[in-house]
Scaffold this motif. Structure first.
Motif, PDB file in Angstrom:
ATOM      1  N   SER A  17      55.585  21.494  26.333  1.00 44.61           N
ATOM      2  CA  SER A  17      56.106  22.818  26.682  1.00 44.61           C
ATOM      3  C   SER A  17      57.160  22.734  27.791  1.00 44.61           C
ATOM      4  CB  SER A  17      54.964  23.727  27.107  1.00 44.61           C
ATOM      5  OG  SER A  17      54.299  23.164  28.215  1.00 44.61           O
ATOM      6  N   ILE A  18      57.672  21.535  28.040  1.00 45.14           N
ATOM      7  CA  ILE A  18      58.669  21.311  29.083  1.00 45.14           C
ATOM      8  C   ILE A  18      60.052  21.501  28.469  1.00 45.14           C
ATOM      9  CG2 ILE A  18      59.567  19.671  30.772  1.00 45.14           C
ATOM     10  CD1 ILE A  18      56.855  18.120  30.345  1.00 45.14           C
ATOM     11  N   LEU A  69      62.421  22.624  33.186  1.00 41.84           N
ATOM     12  CA  LEU A  69      61.724  23.880  33.440  1.00 41.84           C
ATOM     13  C   LEU A  69      60.360  23.851  32.782  1.00 41.84           C
ATOM     14  CD1 LEU A  69      64.963  24.665  33.027  1.00 41.84           C
ATOM     15  CD2 LEU A  69      64.011  26.848  33.689  1.00 41.84           C
ATOM     16  N   ILE A  70      59.357  24.196  33.562  1.00 37.11           N
ATOM     17  CA  ILE A  70      57.995  24.337  33.057  1.00 37.11           C
ATOM     18  C   ILE A  70      57.331  25.448  33.867  1.00 37.11           C
ATOM     19  CG2 ILE A  70      57.176  22.415  34.490  1.00 37.11           C
ATOM     20  CD1 ILE A  70      55.628  23.277  31.137  1.00 37.11           C
ATOM     21  N   ALA A  71      56.902  26.486  33.178  1.00 36.01           N
ATOM     22  CA  ALA A  71      56.301  27.659  33.829  1.00 36.01           C
ATOM     23  C   ALA A  71      57.214  28.152  34.940  1.00 36.01           C
ATOM     24  CB  ALA A  71      54.902  27.327  34.309  1.00 36.01           C
ATOM     25  N   GLY A 131      64.514  20.825  43.733  1.00 31.17           N
ATOM     26  CA  GLY A 131      63.413  21.450  43.034  1.00 31.17           C
ATOM     27  C   GLY A 131      62.203  20.546  42.884  1.00 31.17           C
ATOM     28  N   TYR A 132      61.292  20.999  42.033  1.00 36.49           N
ATOM     29  CA  TYR A 132      60.010  20.314  41.883  1.00 36.49           C
ATOM     30  C   TYR A 132      59.331  20.768  40.594  1.00 36.49           C
ATOM     31  CZ  TYR A 132      54.977  19.665  42.493  1.00 36.49           C
ATOM     32  OH  TYR A 132      53.672  19.334  42.302  1.00 36.49           O
ATOM     33  N   VAL A 133      58.781  19.814  39.861  1.00 37.95           N
ATOM     34  CA  VAL A 133      57.808  20.109  38.802  1.00 37.95           C
ATOM     35  C   VAL A 133      56.586  19.236  39.084  1.00 37.95           C
ATOM     36  CG1 VAL A 133      59.484  20.808  37.044  1.00 37.95           C
ATOM     37  CG2 VAL A 133      58.771  18.439  37.153  1.00 37.95           C
ATOM     38  N   PRO A 134      55.407  19.697  38.735  1.00 36.17           N
ATOM     39  CA  PRO A 134      54.201  18.896  38.979  1.00 36.17           C
ATOM     40  C   PRO A 134      54.328  17.491  38.382  1.00 36.17           C
ATOM     41  CG  PRO A 134      53.601  21.116  38.357  1.00 36.17           C
ATOM     42  CD  PRO A 134      55.081  20.999  38.143  1.00 36.17           C
ATOM     43  N   SER A 135      53.739  16.523  39.054  1.00 40.99           N
ATOM     44  CA  SER A 135      53.925  15.111  38.710  1.00 40.99           C
ATOM     45  C   SER A 135      53.512  14.769  37.279  1.00 40.99           C
ATOM     46  CB  SER A 135      53.196  14.217  39.708  1.00 40.99           C
ATOM     47  OG  SER A 135      51.818  14.480  39.686  1.00 40.99           O
ATOM     48  N   LYS A 136      52.490  15.413  36.733  1.00 41.06           N
ATOM     49  CA  LYS A 136      52.081  15.070  35.365  1.00 41.06           C
ATOM     50  C   LYS A 136      53.184  15.423  34.364  1.00 41.06           C
ATOM     51  CE  LYS A 136      49.472  19.199  34.036  1.00 41.06           C
ATOM     52  NZ  LYS A 136      48.190  19.676  33.531  1.00 41.06           N
ATOM     53  N   TYR A 137      53.960  16.478  34.641  1.00 48.45           N
ATOM     54  CA  TYR A 137      55.079  16.841  33.779  1.00 48.45           C
ATOM     55  C   TYR A 137      56.290  15.954  34.066  1.00 48.45           C
ATOM     56  CZ  TYR A 137      52.261  20.996  33.043  1.00 48.45           C
ATOM     57  OH  TYR A 137      51.237  21.851  32.744  1.00 48.45           O
ATOM     58  N   ARG A 138      56.543  15.702  35.346  1.00 46.12           N
ATOM     59  CA  ARG A 138      57.700  14.887  35.729  1.00 46.12           C
ATOM     60  C   ARG A 138      57.583  13.486  35.125  1.00 46.12           C
ATOM     61  NH1 ARG A 138      60.577  11.599  38.862  1.00 46.12           N
ATOM     62  NH2 ARG A 138      62.522  12.434  39.691  1.00 46.12           N
ATOM     63  N   LYS A 139      56.395  12.940  35.110  1.00 46.97           N
ATOM     64  CA  LYS A 139      56.176  11.606  34.544  1.00 46.97           C
ATOM     65  C   LYS A 139      56.591  11.577  33.071  1.00 46.97           C
ATOM     66  CE  LYS A 139      52.704   8.030  33.958  1.00 46.97           C
ATOM     67  NZ  LYS A 139      51.345   7.589  34.184  1.00 46.97           N
ATOM     68  N   LYS A 140      56.202  12.581  32.297  1.00 45.34           N
ATOM     69  CA  LYS A 140      56.590  12.654  30.886  1.00 45.34           C
ATOM     70  C   LYS A 140      58.106  12.753  30.739  1.00 45.34           C
ATOM     71  CE  LYS A 140      52.480  14.904  29.041  1.00 45.34           C
ATOM     72  NZ  LYS A 140      51.982  16.074  28.329  1.00 45.34           N
ATOM     73  N   VAL A 141      58.728  13.568  31.577  1.00 44.52           N
ATOM     74  CA  VAL A 141      60.176  13.755  31.517  1.00 44.52           C
ATOM     75  C   VAL A 141      60.900  12.452  31.835  1.00 44.52           C
ATOM     76  CG1 VAL A 141      62.142  14.908  32.622  1.00 44.52           C
ATOM     77  CG2 VAL A 141      60.113  16.228  31.988  1.00 44.52           C
ATOM     78  N   ILE A 142      60.476  11.760  32.861  1.00 44.56           N
ATOM     79  CA  ILE A 142      61.132  10.513  33.259  1.00 44.56           C
ATOM     80  C   ILE A 142      60.979   9.457  32.169  1.00 44.56           C
ATOM     81  CG2 ILE A 142      61.164   8.636  34.945  1.00 44.56           C
ATOM     82  CD1 ILE A 142      62.444  11.352  35.865  1.00 44.56           C
TER      83      ILE A 142
END
Length: 70
Positions: free
Chosen positions: A4-5, A22-24, A40-51
């Motif tokens: 959902s990212i 963008l997530i939520a 900015g910032y997204v929670p690490s569990k989402y950032r890890k997937k993005v990276i």
């Protein structure tokens, strides 16, 4: 979209070349060249997937940035 990212590259955007995540209620700008956080910032569990995704797509992201921001 990764799960959902949402990932965006905007036209006529500012340097350095980056993409928006963008997530939520969160948003993070990530520099394409080294995948560091610009702002900015997204929670690490989402950032890890993005990276993980962006490492495989870095060339694609850089090309799209260039096409949209001539």
């Amino acid at each position: 979209v990764i799960d959902s990212i949402k990932i965006y590259i905007y036209s006529r955007d500012h340097n350095p070349p980056h993409f928006h995540v963008l997530i939520a209620e969160y948003e993070e700008l990530i520099v394409i060249e080294d995948l560091s956080t610009y702002s900015g910032y997204v929670p690490s569990k989402y950032r890890k997937k993005v990276i993980e995704w962006a490492k495989e797509k870095q060339h694609f992201l850089a090309n799209n940035w260039t096409l949209l921001n001539k």
